[in-house]
Design a protein around this motif. Structure first.
Motif, PDB file in Angstrom:
ATOM      1  N   ALA A 518      22.754 -25.950 -64.226  1.00 57.81           N
ATOM      2  CA  ALA A 518      23.841 -24.670 -63.890  1.00 57.81           C
ATOM      3  C   ALA A 518      23.058 -23.806 -62.791  1.00 57.81           C
ATOM      4  O   ALA A 518      23.856 -23.224 -61.969  1.00 57.81           O
ATOM      5  N   SER A 519      21.946 -24.076 -62.505  1.00 57.28           N
ATOM      6  CA  SER A 519      21.344 -23.166 -61.352  1.00 57.28           C
ATOM      7  C   SER A 519      21.559 -23.678 -60.272  1.00 57.28           C
ATOM      8  O   SER A 519      21.120 -23.411 -58.949  1.00 57.28           O
ATOM      9  N   LYS A 520      22.119 -24.989 -60.082  1.00 58.12           N
ATOM     10  CA  LYS A 520      22.132 -25.739 -58.603  1.00 58.12           C
ATOM     11  C   LYS A 520      23.194 -25.029 -57.905  1.00 58.12           C
ATOM     12  O   LYS A 520      23.107 -25.223 -56.721  1.00 58.12           O
ATOM     13  N   THR A 521      24.106 -24.442 -58.512  1.00 57.74           N
ATOM     14  CA  THR A 521      24.649 -23.619 -57.317  1.00 57.74           C
ATOM     15  C   THR A 521      24.335 -22.042 -57.609  1.00 57.74           C
ATOM     16  O   THR A 521      24.458 -21.456 -58.575  1.00 57.74           O
ATOM     17  N   VAL A 522      23.963 -21.647 -56.453  1.00 59.81           N
ATOM     18  CA  VAL A 522      23.259 -20.361 -56.270  1.00 59.81           C
ATOM     19  C   VAL A 522      23.678 -19.530 -55.057  1.00 59.81           C
ATOM     20  O   VAL A 522      23.853 -20.027 -54.251  1.00 59.81           O
ATOM     21  N   ALA A 523      23.647 -18.010 -55.241  1.00 64.19           N
ATOM     22  CA  ALA A 523      24.016 -17.164 -54.365  1.00 64.19           C
ATOM     23  C   ALA A 523      22.895 -17.185 -53.216  1.00 64.19           C
ATOM     24  O   ALA A 523      21.597 -17.531 -53.629  1.00 64.19           O
ATOM     25  N   LEU A 524      23.161 -16.993 -51.916  1.00 67.96           N
ATOM     26  CA  LEU A 524      22.082 -17.082 -51.019  1.00 67.96           C
ATOM     27  C   LEU A 524      20.791 -16.341 -51.204  1.00 67.96           C
ATOM     28  O   LEU A 524      20.007 -16.420 -51.246  1.00 67.96           O
ATOM     29  N   ASP A 525      21.217 -15.018 -51.438  1.00 61.31           N
ATOM     30  CA  ASP A 525      20.266 -14.012 -51.763  1.00 61.31           C
ATOM     31  C   ASP A 525      19.355 -14.395 -52.899  1.00 61.31           C
ATOM     32  O   ASP A 525      18.004 -14.169 -52.861  1.00 61.31           O
ATOM     33  N   ARG A 526      19.965 -14.947 -53.816  1.00 64.40           N
ATOM     34  CA  ARG A 526      19.115 -15.132 -54.825  1.00 64.40           C
ATOM     35  C   ARG A 526      18.173 -16.253 -54.878  1.00 64.40           C
ATOM     36  O   ARG A 526      17.012 -16.444 -55.150  1.00 64.40           O
ATOM     37  N   PHE A 527      18.597 -17.367 -53.922  1.00 63.88           N
ATOM     38  CA  PHE A 527      17.837 -18.582 -53.534  1.00 63.88           C
ATOM     39  C   PHE A 527      16.705 -17.980 -52.604  1.00 63.88           C
ATOM     40  O   PHE A 527      15.603 -18.568 -52.811  1.00 63.88           O
ATOM     41  N   LEU A 528      17.004 -17.047 -51.651  1.00 66.48           N
ATOM     42  CA  LEU A 528      15.991 -16.473 -50.855  1.00 66.48           C
ATOM     43  C   LEU A 528      14.861 -15.862 -51.796  1.00 66.48           C
ATOM     44  O   LEU A 528      13.716 -15.876 -51.369  1.00 66.48           O
ATOM     45  N   MET A 529      15.228 -14.981 -52.582  1.00 65.58           N
ATOM     46  CA  MET A 529      14.450 -14.360 -53.696  1.00 65.58           C
ATOM     47  C   MET A 529      13.700 -15.292 -54.422  1.00 65.58           C
ATOM     48  O   MET A 529      12.424 -15.141 -54.408  1.00 65.58           O
ATOM     49  N   GLY A 530      14.078 -16.519 -54.693  1.00 62.71           N
ATOM     50  CA  GLY A 530      13.422 -17.529 -55.609  1.00 62.71           C
ATOM     51  C   GLY A 530      12.396 -18.185 -54.664  1.00 62.71           C
ATOM     52  O   GLY A 530      11.443 -18.594 -55.176  1.00 62.71           O
ATOM     53  N   LEU A 531      12.481 -18.127 -53.436  1.00 60.46           N
ATOM     54  CA  LEU A 531      11.505 -18.952 -52.699  1.00 60.46           C
ATOM     55  C   LEU A 531      10.263 -18.228 -52.798  1.00 60.46           C
ATOM     56  O   LEU A 531       9.088 -18.959 -52.238  1.00 60.46           O
ATOM     57  N   GLY A 532      10.136 -16.868 -52.898  1.00 58.13           N
ATOM     58  CA  GLY A 532       8.846 -16.357 -53.105  1.00 58.13           C
ATOM     59  C   GLY A 532       8.316 -16.065 -51.717  1.00 58.13           C
ATOM     60  O   GLY A 532       7.035 -16.213 -51.610  1.00 58.13           O
ATOM     61  N   ILE A 533       9.127 -15.903 -50.612  1.00 56.08           N
ATOM     62  CA  ILE A 533       8.623 -15.759 -49.322  1.00 56.08           C
ATOM     63  C   ILE A 533       7.725 -14.169 -49.309  1.00 56.08           C
ATOM     64  O   ILE A 533       8.510 -13.318 -49.803  1.00 56.08           O
ATOM     65  N   ARG A 534       6.528 -14.223 -48.557  1.00 56.57           N
ATOM     66  CA  ARG A 534       5.730 -12.806 -48.694  1.00 56.57           C
ATOM     67  C   ARG A 534       6.811 -11.635 -47.965  1.00 56.57           C
ATOM     68  O   ARG A 534       7.485 -11.880 -47.060  1.00 56.57           O
ATOM     69  N   GLN A 535       6.896 -10.508 -48.442  1.00 55.13           N
ATOM     70  CA  GLN A 535       7.686  -9.247 -47.946  1.00 55.13           C
ATOM     71  C   GLN A 535       9.131  -9.356 -48.400  1.00 55.13           C
ATOM     72  O   GLN A 535       9.758  -8.630 -47.768  1.00 55.13           O
ATOM     73  N   VAL A 536       9.724 -10.529 -48.915  1.00 58.13           N
ATOM     74  CA  VAL A 536      11.164 -10.695 -49.032  1.00 58.13           C
ATOM     75  C   VAL A 536      11.231 -10.455 -50.772  1.00 58.13           C
ATOM     76  O   VAL A 536      10.899 -11.566 -51.345  1.00 58.13           O
ATOM     77  N   GLY A 537      11.704  -9.314 -50.986  1.00 58.82           N
ATOM     78  CA  GLY A 537      12.115  -9.048 -52.384  1.00 58.82           C
ATOM     79  C   GLY A 537      13.545  -9.040 -52.531  1.00 58.82           C
ATOM     80  O   GLY A 537      14.534  -9.481 -51.784  1.00 58.82           O
ATOM     81  N   GLN A 538      14.206  -8.526 -53.758  1.00 62.74           N
ATOM     82  CA  GLN A 538      15.586  -8.515 -53.830  1.00 62.74           C
ATOM     83  C   GLN A 538      16.343  -7.792 -52.979  1.00 62.74           C
ATOM     84  O   GLN A 538      17.506  -8.547 -52.126  1.00 62.74           O
ATOM     85  N   HIS A 539      15.852  -6.707 -52.421  1.00 61.08           N
ATOM     86  CA  HIS A 539      16.774  -5.816 -51.392  1.00 61.08           C
ATOM     87  C   HIS A 539      16.703  -6.547 -49.993  1.00 61.08           C
ATOM     88  O   HIS A 539      17.872  -6.698 -49.508  1.00 61.08           O
ATOM     89  N   ILE A 540      15.808  -7.110 -49.471  1.00 59.77           N
ATOM     90  CA  ILE A 540      15.553  -7.856 -48.213  1.00 59.77           C
ATOM     91  C   ILE A 540      16.427  -9.082 -48.368  1.00 59.77           C
ATOM     92  O   ILE A 540      17.095  -9.274 -47.127  1.00 59.77           O
TER      93      ILE A 540
END
Length: 686
Positions: A518-540
């Protein structure tokens, strides 16, 4: 407010022998009488009858309903014993996001908050309401025509778990609002489920005597009780609830938060009894000081007070940040502190590779929680406080949640160990340790098991891809058994991989595989959040998704382009470019896509003047069936329009839903076009 629910009933209660009333009439009279006494007991704290008399009324109702099962209804006071066990808790989307609060402890920060409110509102004085910050589980309650129809946990703030059947077992929660108080046709309320301290200690005694593990604190006990699949277990737990916010009201809402609380109480909902309306911020600080002094005498656990701008129109004017309202803060109490001994100092490795020194302590109870470890933050902090193995230290729960060492307590004549120093190599994978300012980090990246586990847990978290069932224990098994070596490997898992693992059977295996798919279709902001990039939280992540629209556009942006975006500074832009420049990161993203991952693109921001609703102003009144109020507002704003709370000659449209209020009359007087919900839908979805 009428004193009694039964002013219009015959002065003498109907008898149960059928001489003066039918069984149905007698049952309904008993239900109203019991609801009335529940209201007096739980809301007004003013019982009028003895427990024995209440029990007599309740038993008579039970007997009548047993004799006439066709007259039994879901909202009867007797229906609080639980129902059939559930296979799982369903998901519920909240009518309005359930946000968190910014927390402060220092009175100077409270004064700064007041100055900010005055500056933004352009006024010399702001009135506040102050109420307890309960330490429990936040829930949303939805009433339709006075009846409780749904209840859910906060979850990720947007979507929670459906715990309606469990909430119905809580005696202080009305299943039916007080009909004589004219409750709105549609009402969504936020409240807190918790346990009183006396009840919590009694529960722990009973659990311990049965040879089971006791709960660590009242909050854990409440959360665990409410999220049970078997509501009979919830019914056996001493849960209570307090309501403190109307999230959606079909009728005209009160003009202030204080009046809103009064309205909730009038409708039969329990509200905070320990609260105060403060004309100045100095009165807020004084009330906080008074409450902290009597904190240990309160029957429930609180970790501070919630301070809210009282006027609702000012709340709307101030608005919200990404995760919290601008018009409210949590004014926390000073952390509780106890003294113990540091038995060892170890180093933990986080999901981004950061090495954090952690003190292992001789167990000590702080504010009802047993603490056996505490963060030391970083090497500089350890050196500044000069913490060593064997030291006597003062431990605090910062914000009453996170254990930390406040200071070392010198002991006369003690012989101290050597000062602590950070390792040269990662304690998990043996890779070299690098340094960035005050922080040390493992250079092993995905080759470090600790980082890999942390990255997968973060990827599956509620704020990211929200993969139910992929918690810490499961992730550890997947990595330790060599089944998952990257994020992409999650989507290669099969039934044969999972079934041999501890805790997995047919049902749990199927549920996890379904959640992963079910998680294979995901909103762009949630995917970015999931990557765990330093300095990138929910808001960014939301800012990036809104600005660039697609993952490829973000991956290919240089630092100059990223810094051109409002809220993206040099540290964030450098972190993004560095992440996407790394070949291994791009390879994992390519693998995810090849395995069927669909990252939904977003329409990028366009100049407001070219959007279809540019220059149009909307006002909503009444409840909507298809949209929450926030969803409707978002649709208007995405197309260039604005939403206001009051009708004026500048209003373009008034959207009238169920049970519209006085705004509809104002619209007619000013000859403003009124839209039905269907007409609004056609306008925003041409």
């Amino acid at each position: 407010m009428p004193h009694d629910l039964f002013d219009n009933l015959p002065p003498d209660p109907p008898t149960s022998d059928g001489a003066r009333s039918s069984p149905q009439e007698r049952i309904e009279w008993l239900r109203q009488k019991i609801r009335h006494h529940d209201y007096l007991y739980y809301v007004k704290d003013r019982p009028e009858i003895s427990d024995a008399e209440y029990d007599r009324l309740f038993k008579e109702l039970c007997d009548l309903e047993s004799a006439h099962p066709d007259l039994l209804t879901a909202d009867s006071p007797t229906q609080r014993v639980g129902g059939m066990p559930l296979a799982e808790l369903g998901k519920v989307r909240h009518e309005r996001p359930m946000l968190s609060l910014d927390s402060i402890v220092d009175p100077s920060d409270v004064l700064a908050f007041d100055q900010r409110m005055k500056r933004e509102l352009e006024t010399d004085q702001v009135e506040y309401t102050v109420e307890p910050k309960f330490d429990g589980l936040s829930v949303e309650l939805v009433y339709e025509r006075g009846r409780l129809v749904r209840g859910s946990t906060r979850g990720d703030g947007t979507t929670g778990e459906d715990v309606t059947i469990n909430l119905r077992t809580i005696r202080s929660l009305p299943l039916h609002l007080r009909s004589d108080s004219s409750p709105p046709a549609h009402l969504a309320v936020r409240g807190e489920v918790y346990m009183k301290l006396e009840d919590f200690h009694a529960l722990n005694r009973a659990i311990t005597e049965r040879g089971e593990e006791a709960f660590a604190n009242p909050r854990n006990a409440a959360a665990g009780s409410l999220r049970q699949l078997d509501s009979h277990i919830t019914a056996s737990r001493p849960l209570v609830i307090t309501c403190y916010e109307a999230m959606a009201v079909s009728a005209q809402p009160p003009t202030s938060h204080w009046e809103e609380l009064d309205a909730l109480a009038d409708w039969g909902l329990p509200i905070p009894s320990h609260r105060r309306r403060c004309r100045t911020i100095e009165e807020v600080i004084a009330f906080h000081r008074e409450t902290e002094e009597v904190r240990d005498d309160l029957p429930y656990e609180i970790d501070g007070l919630v301070v809210k701008v009282n006027r609702r129109d000012w709340q709307e004017q101030l608005g919200f940040k990404s995760r919290s309202p601008r018009w409210a803060i949590a004014f926390k109490f000073a952390p509780r502190k106890e003294i113990t001994v540091v038995q060892d100092i170890v180093v933990s490795v986080g999901r981004t590779g950061t090495l954090t020194p952690v003190a292992l302590l001789r167990p000590v109870e702080v504010g009802g929680v047993t603490i056996s470890r505490a963060t030391l933050h970083n090497a500089d902090e350890v050196a500044r406080k000069d913490i060593r193995v064997g030291d006597t230290v003062k431990v605090e729960r910062a914000g009453d949640v996170i254990p930390a060492i406040a200071e070392r307590i010198p002991v006369p004549g003690e012989s101290r160990s050597e000062p602590f120093s950070m390792p040269d190599h990662c304690p998990v994978c043996g890779s070299a340790v690098g340094r960035e300012g005050a922080y040390y980090y493992c250079t092993g990246q995905a080759g470090c098991v600790a980082q890999l586990k942390g990255a997968i847990e973060h990827f599956a978290s509620k704020q990211a891809l929200n993969i139910e069932g992929l918690g810490k224990k499961t992730v550890a098994q997947l990595v330790d058994h060599g089944l998952v070596g990257s994020l992409a490997d999650l989507y290669r898992l099969t039934r044969d991989h999972l079934m041999p693992l501890e805790g997995f059977a047919e049902k749990s295996t199927s549920l996890l595989l379904e959640a992963i798919q079910a998680s294979k279709t995901v909103a762009l902001d949630r995917f970015l959040m999931g990557l765990g990039i330093r300095q990138v939280g929910q808001h960014i992540a939301k800012v990036l998704a809104r600005e660039f629209g697609s993952l490829d556009a973000i991956m290919n942006a240089d630092e100059a382009r990223l810094r051109s975006v409002k809220e993206i500074g040099p540290e964030i832009s450098a972190s993004l470019v560095s992440y996407f420049r790394e070949e291994s990161n791009r390879r994992v993203i390519d693998q995810l896509r090849s395995l069927g991952m669909v990252i939904e693109e977003r329409q990028t921001s366009a100049p407001a003047a070219f959007l279809p609703l540019a220059g149009k102003t909307f006002v909503f009144t009444g409840g909507l069936d298809r949209y929450s109020r926030d969803d409707a507002k978002r649709l208007v704003e995405q197309q260039g329009g604005t939403v206001t709370s009051s009708v004026s000659k500048h209003t373009s449209f008034v959207v009238a839903g169920r049970d519209p209020g006085s705004k509809l009359d104002q619209a007619h007087k000013l000859t403003i076009r009124v839209l039905t919900e269907q007409e609004f839908t056609e306008l925003v979805n041409p």
